[in-house]
Design a protein around this motif. Structure first.
Motif: not given
Length: 297
Positions: A152-166, A178-180
């Motif tokens: 599961q850690q290898l999935k949603n990488k783009v989403l992970g980048i977006v959430q991390s930045e927000r 707090f939209d993240w």
């Protein structure tokens, strides 16, 4: 490599075979529920006055209830370092009821042992323990679950980048955004910047622990009847609201929240007095002097 070192750090500190890094404690809880195939046909019991962000994350995939010991899943919250023991339940003994230990803000004490309620999972929130801007840890001894999580850690990488930045922006720049949180129920990936930040904050673990213990010992000198759990170390101390001498004292502490105490299902309004490493020494000492002056020991 850094993810492995982070996970090894926490599995050692919390005496478990495995620790798995995820974007947050809330995301960690949802991963456990998804592994056990939770959906709208299931019910998760949470304590009263549970934070809205956890309710948002849970309600995206399942149903939420309170005071329901027959629910399909119980989240046992070890609030502010107070070990919470669930009442005996036949379904739990048969392993038909899932239990998740929530030690989000807890550091192990001298008598700590994981999975207090005979569960298979314990969850930590790294911002509360080491001051990183993101990160959650699942503690477990289950090998099959560990293998599932690593995939599961290898999935949603783009989403992970977006959430991390927000999440970074909401912590350090735009503190009202707090939209993240709306990504929390789906995200399983943690990006490089978050991993680097968590890795750099690992040294704060012992720093936080030592500061809390030092401040606990100082407060013990003035308040003899306070309870300190030897299994877990929490970020604050709870004081009974009924013993305040003056309203002025309450106003002086206006930047700290008043909330509900969760300990053995007994709820009462109380003062949360922070003692963690996020409180500067000068500020702590000033608040302590005011506490001693205005509180009936």
């Amino acid at each position: 490599l850094k993810i492995k070192r982070i996970e090894k750090f926490f599995s050692t500190k919390y005496k478990t075979k495995y620790a798995i890094l995820f974007p947050s404690g809330r995301a960690s809880i949802n991963i456990i529920l998804k592994y056990h195939k939770f959906d709208r046909s299931k019910i998760v019991n949470v304590p009263l006055w549970t934070s809205a962000c956890l309710l948002h994350a849970l309600s995206a995939i399942t149903n939420v209830t309170v005071k329901n010991q027959k629910a399909d899943c119980i989240i046992a919250v070890h609030k502010w370092g107070n070990t919470y023991n669930l009442k005996k339940n036949p379904n739990r003994e048969k392993k038909t009821q899932l239990v998740i230990e929530d030690s989000a803000d807890c550091i192990p004490g001298e008598n700590y042992k994981p999975f207090e309620n005979n569960s298979n999972y314990e969850v930590l929130s790294l911002p509360k323990i080491i001051g990183s801007f993101s990160g959650g840890i699942i503690l477990t001894n289950k090998k099959n679950f560990y293998k599932y999580c690593k995939k599961q850690q290898l999935k949603n990488k783009v989403l992970g980048i977006v959430q991390s930045e927000r999440k970074f922006r909401s912590t350090f720049i735009d503190k009202d955004n707090f939209d993240w949180r709306f990504y929390e129920s789906h995200n399983t990936s943690i990006d490089y910047n978050s991993v680097q930040n968590i890795f750099n904050c690992l040294s704060n673990f012992e720093l936080n622990r030592n500061i809390i213990l030092k401040r606990q010992n100082l407060i013990k000198k003035y308040f003899k009847n306070l309870f300190f759990d030897k299994k877990r170390i929490g970020p604050c101390i709870v004081f009974d609201e009924k013993k305040y001498k003056s309203l002025k004292f309450l106003l002086e502490l206006k930047n700290y929240d008043f909330t509900k105490k969760i300990l053995k299902e007994k709820y009462s309004k109380c003062l949360i007095f922070p003692i963690h490493f996020g409180i500067p020494e000068k500020d702590f000492n000033r608040k302590l002097r005011s506490l001693i002056k205005n509180y009936k020991a």
